[in-house]
Design an enzyme around this catalytic site. Structure first.
Site: not given
Ligand code: BV8
Length: 252
Positions: A104, A106-107, A125, A133, A157, A221-222
């Site tokens: 997931q 993008v890094d 992602h 563009c 463009c 960890p969580e």
């Molecule tokens: C989609 C790129 C169809 C950008 C990202 C209402 C309206 C619109 C959409 C929705 C809606 N309700 C739900 C949705 C769907 C939405 C969604 O899921 N929302 C969530 C918030 C509820 N999804 C979408 O919109 C997707 N498209 O569904 O299209 C659609 C279209 C319209 C309407 C409905 C459906 C698109 C999702 C993609 C978004 N883009 N990234 C950018 O990076 O700038 S997602 C972004 O969030 C990152 O990619 C990242 O990966 C992700 C966050 O998730 P995690 O990777 O899990 O990261 P997070 O920080 O959350 O957690 C880190 C974890 O690591 C923690 O648990 C922590 O405990 C743990 N951790 C920390 N340290 C460590 C560790 N684990 C192990 N070792 C460690 N050392």
């Protein structure tokens, strides 16, 4: 920290498994110094939520602000290095008969660690190191930074460039999502690593694996919405536990 207790059943499963899938989230890059999405934004970005900037609406309303945020993130990522968790997954790709990495993130740190040399590396992602563009979708790896505080313009463009990432509310690349769902539906072991398991449709992948009786292992960890359904929850940092897992599977 001394040696973590790894479930013998899991080690045995890895020794006989022919197909393994790993899904990674921002947590795997945390030990590289790349803040996760759950981490509070720092500095001038502390007043914004990542989710409110990573949207087409935000880019339409203030393209300069969103572009600036991605430039800031790109700069931070350029100073980061892959960590032992990234390299442990490269080892898995080397040693397993079939290994698909779905990220997931993008890094681009998985690519910099060497992942994707033997089996597909699926970027769900997109990738912050690429821009495209905002109208024609043409991809750019290099661009001329403006000093007007606005995103660079497409040389073809004249429309703004945007980061080649999937924003909230945008569809994922069809082929990437299809490949990821197929991999989850056909693997024997599914690793969910460093993800809060909240963002759809990525968050549904481990449940696709569970439905076909794959062994699902969560490394975080969580606790997350996946934890209670996973076969194993290893509550450790990925940079600590993944190298151990690789060593136990192939060196014991
Ligand atoms: C989609 C790129 C169809 C950008 C990202 C209402 C309206 C619109 C959409 C929705 C809606 N309700 C739900 C949705 C769907 C939405 C969604 O899921 N929302 C969530 C918030 C509820 N999804 C979408 O919109 C997707 N498209 O569904 O299209 C659609 C279209 C319209 C309407 C409905 C459906 C698109 C999702 C993609 C978004 N883009 N990234 C950018 O990076 O700038 S997602 C972004 O969030 C990152 O990619 C990242 O990966 C992700 C966050 O998730 P995690 O990777 O899990 O990261 P997070 O920080 O959350 O957690 C880190 C974890 O690591 C923690 O648990 C922590 O405990 C743990 N951790 C920390 N340290 C460590 C560790 N684990 C192990 N070792 C460690 N050392």
């Amino acid at each position: 920290m001394d040696q973590p207790p790894l479930p013998l059943e899991l080690i045995q499963k890895f020794k006989t498994a022919s197909s393994v899938v790993a899904l990674t989230g921002a947590g795997i890059s945390a030990e590289s110094g790349v803040p996760t999405f759950r981490d509070a934004q720092t500095g001038l970005w502390s007043r914004y939520q990542a989710e409110e900037l990573a949207t087409p609406q935000a880019f339409r309303q203030n393209p300069g602000l969103v572009w600036e945020w991605y430039s800031w993130r790109r700069e931070r990522i350029s100073q980061a290095e892959p960590n032992p968790a990234h390299f442990a997954l490269v080892e898995m790709e080397k040693r397993l008969p079939d290994f698909i990495l779905i990220t997931q993130n993008v890094d681009g740190l998985h690519q910099r660690a060497g992942s994707g040399f033997r089996f597909p590396l699926i970027e769900l992602h997109g990738n912050i190191q690429r821009s495209r563009c905002s109208v024609e979708d043409k991809i750019f790896h290099h661009w001329q930074q403006q000093d007007d505080g606005l995103p660079p313009r497409c040389p073809d463009c004249g429309e703004f460039l945007r980061p080649d990432v999937v924003w909230f509310g945008e569809m994922l690349p069809r082929q990437a999502l299809d490949s990821a769902q197929f991999a989850a539906a056909h693997c024997e072991i599914f690793l969910s690593i460093g993800t809060s398991a909240l963002v759809e449709p990525a968050a549904s992948l481990p449940f696709i694996a569970l439905r076909q009786k794959a062994v699902v292992v969560e490394i975080n960890p969580e606790h997350t919405p996946l934890t209670s359904s996973a076969n194993f929850h290893l509550p450790y940092a990925s940079g600590f536990i993944l190298p151990y897992l690789v060593r136990f599977i192939w060196e014991t």
